[in-house]
Design an enzyme around this catalytic site. Structure first.
Site, PDB file in Angstrom:
ATOM      1  N   SER A 130       0.846  -1.184   0.000  1.00 53.56           N
ATOM      2  CA  SER A 130       0.000   0.000   0.000  1.00 53.56           C
ATOM      3  C   SER A 130       0.891   1.246   0.000  1.00 53.56           C
ATOM      4  O   SER A 130       2.076   1.180   0.336  1.00 53.56           O
ATOM      5  CB  SER A 130      -0.905   0.013   1.228  1.00 53.56           C
ATOM      6  OG  SER A 130      -0.138   0.190   2.417  1.00 53.56           O
ATOM      7  N   ASP A 138       2.286   1.736   3.495  1.00 55.57           N
ATOM      8  CA  ASP A 138       3.412   0.866   3.828  1.00 55.57           C
ATOM      9  C   ASP A 138       4.695   1.342   3.157  1.00 55.57           C
ATOM     10  O   ASP A 138       5.766   1.357   3.761  1.00 55.57           O
ATOM     11  CB  ASP A 138       3.111  -0.574   3.398  1.00 55.57           C
ATOM     12  CG  ASP A 138       2.139  -1.268   4.332  1.00 55.57           C
ATOM     13  OD1 ASP A 138       1.939  -0.763   5.457  1.00 55.57           O
ATOM     14  OD2 ASP A 138       1.575  -2.299   3.944  1.00 55.57           O
ATOM     15  N   GLU A 139       4.587   1.720   1.901  1.00 47.67           N
ATOM     16  CA  GLU A 139       5.764   2.196   1.174  1.00 47.67           C
ATOM     17  C   GLU A 139       6.351   3.427   1.859  1.00 47.67           C
ATOM     18  O   GLU A 139       7.572   3.551   2.011  1.00 47.67           O
ATOM     19  CB  GLU A 139       5.387   2.513  -0.271  1.00 47.67           C
ATOM     20  CG  GLU A 139       6.568   2.876  -1.145  1.00 47.67           C
ATOM     21  CD  GLU A 139       6.165   3.153  -2.580  1.00 47.67           C
ATOM     22  OE1 GLU A 139       7.034   3.591  -3.354  1.00 47.67           O
ATOM     23  OE2 GLU A 139       4.979   2.956  -2.928  1.00 47.67           O
ATOM     24  N   GLY A 140       5.476   4.333   2.293  1.00 42.47           N
ATOM     25  CA  GLY A 140       5.955   5.529   2.970  1.00 42.47           C
ATOM     26  C   GLY A 140       6.590   5.223   4.313  1.00 42.47           C
ATOM     27  O   GLY A 140       7.644   5.763   4.661  1.00 42.47           O
ATOM     28  N   GLY A 143       9.957   3.545   3.807  1.00 44.07           N
ATOM     29  CA  GLY A 143      10.914   4.557   3.353  1.00 44.07           C
ATOM     30  C   GLY A 143      11.377   5.434   4.501  1.00 44.07           C
ATOM     31  O   GLY A 143      12.558   5.789   4.595  1.00 44.07           O
TER      32      GLY A 143
END
Length: 419
Positions: free
Chosen positions: A161, A164-166, A169
């Site tokens: 999602s 999640d990626e953010g 990171g």
């Protein structure tokens, strides 16, 4: 007399060896911890434009239940992202083979079976999953089939999602220290002189244009989009992606999300880095302040297609989208997140921190190492230096004594010379 001495030699040596053995049992020892072995993990970052493979390593005994992870090596997969193979899913899996073969060489053979392998898909697959869930499932099935053929411990291929990626990171950055607009007829964010044909169905399948979708239209109709190099119109369309009208908190960034005032140091990576790097190195424009960034974006969006090609002949595939990307970055930072000039001075744009790429993959690996059991440290018996030296001298003395006795025996055994 000599014969008597020689007859006593074997039992004397046996007694000496026995004495040394008893001394060894009495010497105090301690457990010495050996250097931990290395564990490995592989993450495939399946982005919208390409896929990258990152191999990480960390000590097998870990620290505080989290592996001290560092990047071992990386590999960029040739071709586009796996979402670009929606019409031919088997090619998505085949595209990964070259990098996976490299992983076989990079990870020690004895560690293959215990090396977790993950694939995380981001923006391209998120969009494909929205527009065609069946095609998305077929692509994931194809890459899964390829990944399971390798001896690594494959843990699954998943679509991450945006949240999640953010988060991953953010974990990476702290640990180490495209589809925006599609319009029918013309494209204000594309450079003047550039055009492209797309299916009308593709235009309205984008979440950015879903609200403008007509009730009835022929999705197979091909339409031509031409760039107009219009920074003002491009900016207004980009700003339409943000909602500043509602906020249930004391202050919000956009879309009703609470955000305190920006302060401190920040790292911009991935698309942020590539966008700013293009403005600085290819276009030769200063972007040290928000005012300079706004001027640089306007300059890029005013370029014609021929002017851009002359500046960056090797980046033809991405050139049409730099205006939209730069405009989005500038508006997101200044309007969306509310960076002012002083706060913007605390933002650095980086591709790597040390030898490790900054992105979500390392944060993903850091999180997953919590689920990998640590190996108990290997121990061996050791003695203090003083005791070790005494034993060495004792053995040396025994060897020297044995050598002397053997020489004396050899001399006594020689026949007497005739007179």
């Amino acid at each position: 007399m000599a014969g008597k001495v020689l007859s006593l030699l074997p039992p004397s040596l046996l007694a000496a060896v026995g004495l040394v053995g008893l001394l060894l049992l009495c010497v105090p020892t301690r457990d010495v911890r050996e250097l931990p072995a290395l564990k490995y993990g592989i993450v495939l970052d399946a982005g919208s434009s390409h896929t990258s493979m990152f191999i990480y390593k960390w000590p097998a005994d870990k620290e505080n239940d989290t592996g001290i992870v560092g990047q071992h090596s990386s590999c960029d997969v040739r071709g586009g992202g796996i979402s670009s193979y929606a019409d031919n899913p088997s090619r998505a899996g085949q595209s990964l083979v070259e990098c996976l073969d490299q992983a076989l060489q990079a990870v020690p053979k004895e560690r293959h079976v215990g090396t977790p392998l993950y694939l995380g898909a981001t923006a391209g697959m998120r969009l494909l999953n929205l527009t065609s869930p069946e095609a998305s499932a077929n692509v994931l099935a194809a890459v899964t089939q390829t990944l399971t053929q390798y001896p690594f411990d494959f843990r699954g291929a998943h679509i991450l999602s945006g949240q999640d990626e953010g988060v991953f990171g953010w974990v990476t950055a702290n640990y180490l220290l495209e589809n925006f607009i599609k319009t029918h007829g013309f494209h204000p964010c594309w450079p003047r002189g550039y055009s492209n044909q797309v299916l009308l169905g593709d235009v309205y399948e984008s979440p950015c244009t879903a609200a403008q979708r007509p009730q009835a239209f022929n999705s197979s109709t091909r339409v031509s989009l031409s760039g107009t190099s219009d920074p003002a119109l491009c900016r207004s369309l980009i700003m339409g992606l943000f909602n500043f009208s509602s906020c249930r908190f004391s202050r919000c960034s956009f879309n009703g999300i609470f955000q305190p005032p920006v302060a401190g140091n920040f790292i911009g990576f991935s698309a942020f880095f590539y966008t700013m790097d293009f403005l600085r190195t290819v276009m030769g424009l200063p972007v040290a302040t928000l005012q300079q960034l706004e001027a640089a974006v306007a300059t890029v969006c005013n370029q014609t297609w021929s002017e851009l090609q002359a500046r960056a002949p090797g980046e033809r595939a991405r050139l049409p989208d730099y205006c939209a990307g730069a405009m989005f970055v500038q508006q997101l930072l200044s309007r969306g997140y509310g960076f002012h000039e002083r706060a913007f001075g605390g933002v650095t744009f980086q591709k790597k921190a040390g030898d490790t790429a900054v992105g979500w993959a390392l944060g993903y690996m850091l999180n997953l190492t919590n689920l990998i059991p640590a190996e108990p440290p290997a121990l061996r018996k050791g003695t203090d230096l003083g005791a070790w030296l005494v034993l060495v001298l004792l053995f040396a003395a025994m060897l020297l004594a044995a050598l002397v006795l053997l020489l004396r025996r050899a001399r006594s055994a020689k026949p007497s010379s005739a007179i």
